[in-house]
Design a protein around this motif. Structure first.
Motif: not given
Length: 501
Positions: A289-307
């Motif tokens: 649950v910890l790894v998936l939360t981190l990954f899915l949070s990043w994946w959901d917002g990575h398009r257009g993100a600068r960092t």
């Protein structure tokens, strides 16, 4: 409706009734009822209005997602208990502890794997420490303080994979909406974390008290002198009654083996005596649950993100956490079925765990409805034109912290305090021109104070039941360090409000 002092009545009703009954739900219910009758002053009109506000707010997408997150999370924890995850972790860790200093260090460091929920942490770690206390010369007060200071205060600071996140984001969302502030609630919550000064202060005070103040032998002698045996007998009887409820055939539960085994079995909320010893049934689900939360949070917002961090700020955090949790439940069920646990038993414990949070879900529904009816009564407008003149901008955060600390101490609920004060605090801050982040931090800090210091806190009661401690006596031992941390927090809120105004 034209704003008037009547817009404040629902909140004025909630606080005294909650303190008087020592329960938040009755206060919220009466406050909502008062507000509904102010909106529709007729015999059935008030009831119909109340039902409309409750149903309308429950049907909102974000609110449904929060309810799902809380229910599913509690269900996952219940399955972990049933399959021996907690019991296995207890047995695994207890074998590694050889000295009192190591035991205290373990108590603190174990927060890294038990941070998801305060009660979850208590029922996991307290049986270990209780089992080792006599052999290592640790007092129950010292153990209890170290466990509790790393429970609610720590969980309130962690922005992912905890039972608190959904609720904290929810109350901020409702408060921002009430104040007319168009901001992403999860981002506001993350940015308010540095301002939860009480949590930081009590953790620092807790480190000092845990390792330098408590005298193990003196505390142990005092405990024995004050007659702990009746408390132990009561807790043992309670544990046996709860164990028998889990055995439909009426058979007697197995006797514990040895002193440490007996100590571990006095925590029926963690596991039953027949539960297997499988530490990986805790480690695997929590890691997933910890790894998936981190990954899915990043994946959901990575398009257009600068960092990398910008991706987290852009993500739909609540959605990512809920998705990660659902994935984890599916993986956990498959993992448990592979170990030959029965699907019917897993589902039964999942539903049982989720149902344990129904009181919290009811409280949430009432908080959402109360905030909505207060806003329709003109709450924000009245605050804008009147109440903000009574409190200087520099004092909004410290006054809210002190008020909330008193309320939370008498009702013993952090969540109830947050739900009652957050709309008022954010609206006051917005209309007075005060930075809302310290104010939000002050509300969260005030609720954390009560959850830690109050003898009515469910965390305190659970801990005392496991460790055979008299609740009121133990609560008094926590009061001085709690007040020290509260004093530090109040000063910091005042200074921060002045600097950020």
């Amino acid at each position: 409706m034209e704003p008037s002092w009547k817009a404040l009545l629902p909140f004025f009703v909630v606080i005294p009734i909650s303190i008087w009954t020592k329960q938040v739900i009755p206060g919220l219910f009466v406050g909502l009822l008062v507000g509904s009758y102010l909106m529709t002053p007729s015999l059935l009109g008030g009831l119909r209005t109340m039902l409309h506000y409750v149903v309308d707010n429950l049907m909102q997408t974000n609110n449904i997602r929060i309810i799902m997150f809380l229910y599913v999370f509690a269900g996952l924890v219940s399955m972990i208990k049933y399959t021996g995850g907690i019991k296995g972790f207890v047995h695994l860790v207890s074998k590694k502890v050889k000295s009192a200093k190591t035991a205290m260090f373990l108590t603190w460091i174990s927060t890294m794997v038990t941070f998801s929920d305060p009660d979850f942490r208590i029922v996991t770690v307290a049986p270990i420490m209780k089992a080792l206390s006599k052999r290592l010369g640790l007092s129950s007060q010292q153990i209890g303080f170290a466990i509790e200071v790393t429970s609610n205060p720590v969980v309130a600071l962690i922005p992912i994979a905890t039972a608190f996140v959904g609720y904290m984001v929810s109350v901020i969302d409702k408060a921002l909406d009430t104040a007319g502030i168009g901001a992403e609630p999860y981002i506001v919550y993350v940015r308010s974390i540095p301002f939860n000064f009480f949590s930081y202060a009590i953790i620092a005070v807790g480190l000092y008290y845990s390792f330098f103040v408590y005298s193990r032998r003196k505390q142990a002698a005092v405990s024995e002198a004050r007659g702990m045996e009746p408390i132990r007998r009561w807790n043992k009887r309670l544990a046996l009654e709860m164990a028998e409820e889990q055995q439909p055939d009426g058979s007697e539960p197995n006797e514990a083996q040895g002193e440490e085994g007996d100590a571990m079995q006095t925590c029926p909320r963690a596991y039953q005596k027949e539960t297997p010893v499988k530490p990986w049934n805790l480690i695997v689900p929590l890691s997933v649950v910890l790894v998936l939360t981190l990954f899915l949070s990043w994946w959901d917002g990575h398009r257009g993100a600068r960092t990398f961090w910008d991706a987290f700020l852009r993500s739909d955090a609540l959605g990512a956490m809920l998705e990660a949790l659902l994935f984890t439940v599916i993986i956990a069920v498959a993992f448990f079925l592979w170990q030959r646990f029965k699907l019917n038993d897993l589902l039964t414990h999942f539903v049982k765990g989720g149902n344990e949070l129904m009181s919290v879900i009811v409280m949430l529904a009432l908080i959402w409805a109360l905030s909505a009816v207060a806003e329709d009564l003109g709450f924000s407008q009245y605050i804008t034109s009147h109440v903000q003149q009574w409190i200087p901008p520099f004092f909004v955060a410290p006054i809210l912290f002190l008020l909330g600390a008193v309320i939370s101490y008498f009702i013993g609920s952090s969540w109830g305090t947050w739900g009652m004060l957050m709309p008022l605090g954010v609206t006051l801050a917005s209309q007075s021109g005060t930075n809302i982040l310290p104010v939000i931090g002050a509300v969260f800090a005030s609720g954390t104070f009560g959850a830690f210091a109050s003898p009515l806190s469910d965390n305190t009661v659970t801990l005392c039941t496991i460790l055979d401690l008299p609740v009121m006596e133990y609560a008094r031992t926590k009061l001085i360090p709690s007040l020290i941390a509260a004093g530090i927090a109040a000063v910091l809120f005042g200074a921060t409000s002045f600097l950020l105004h």
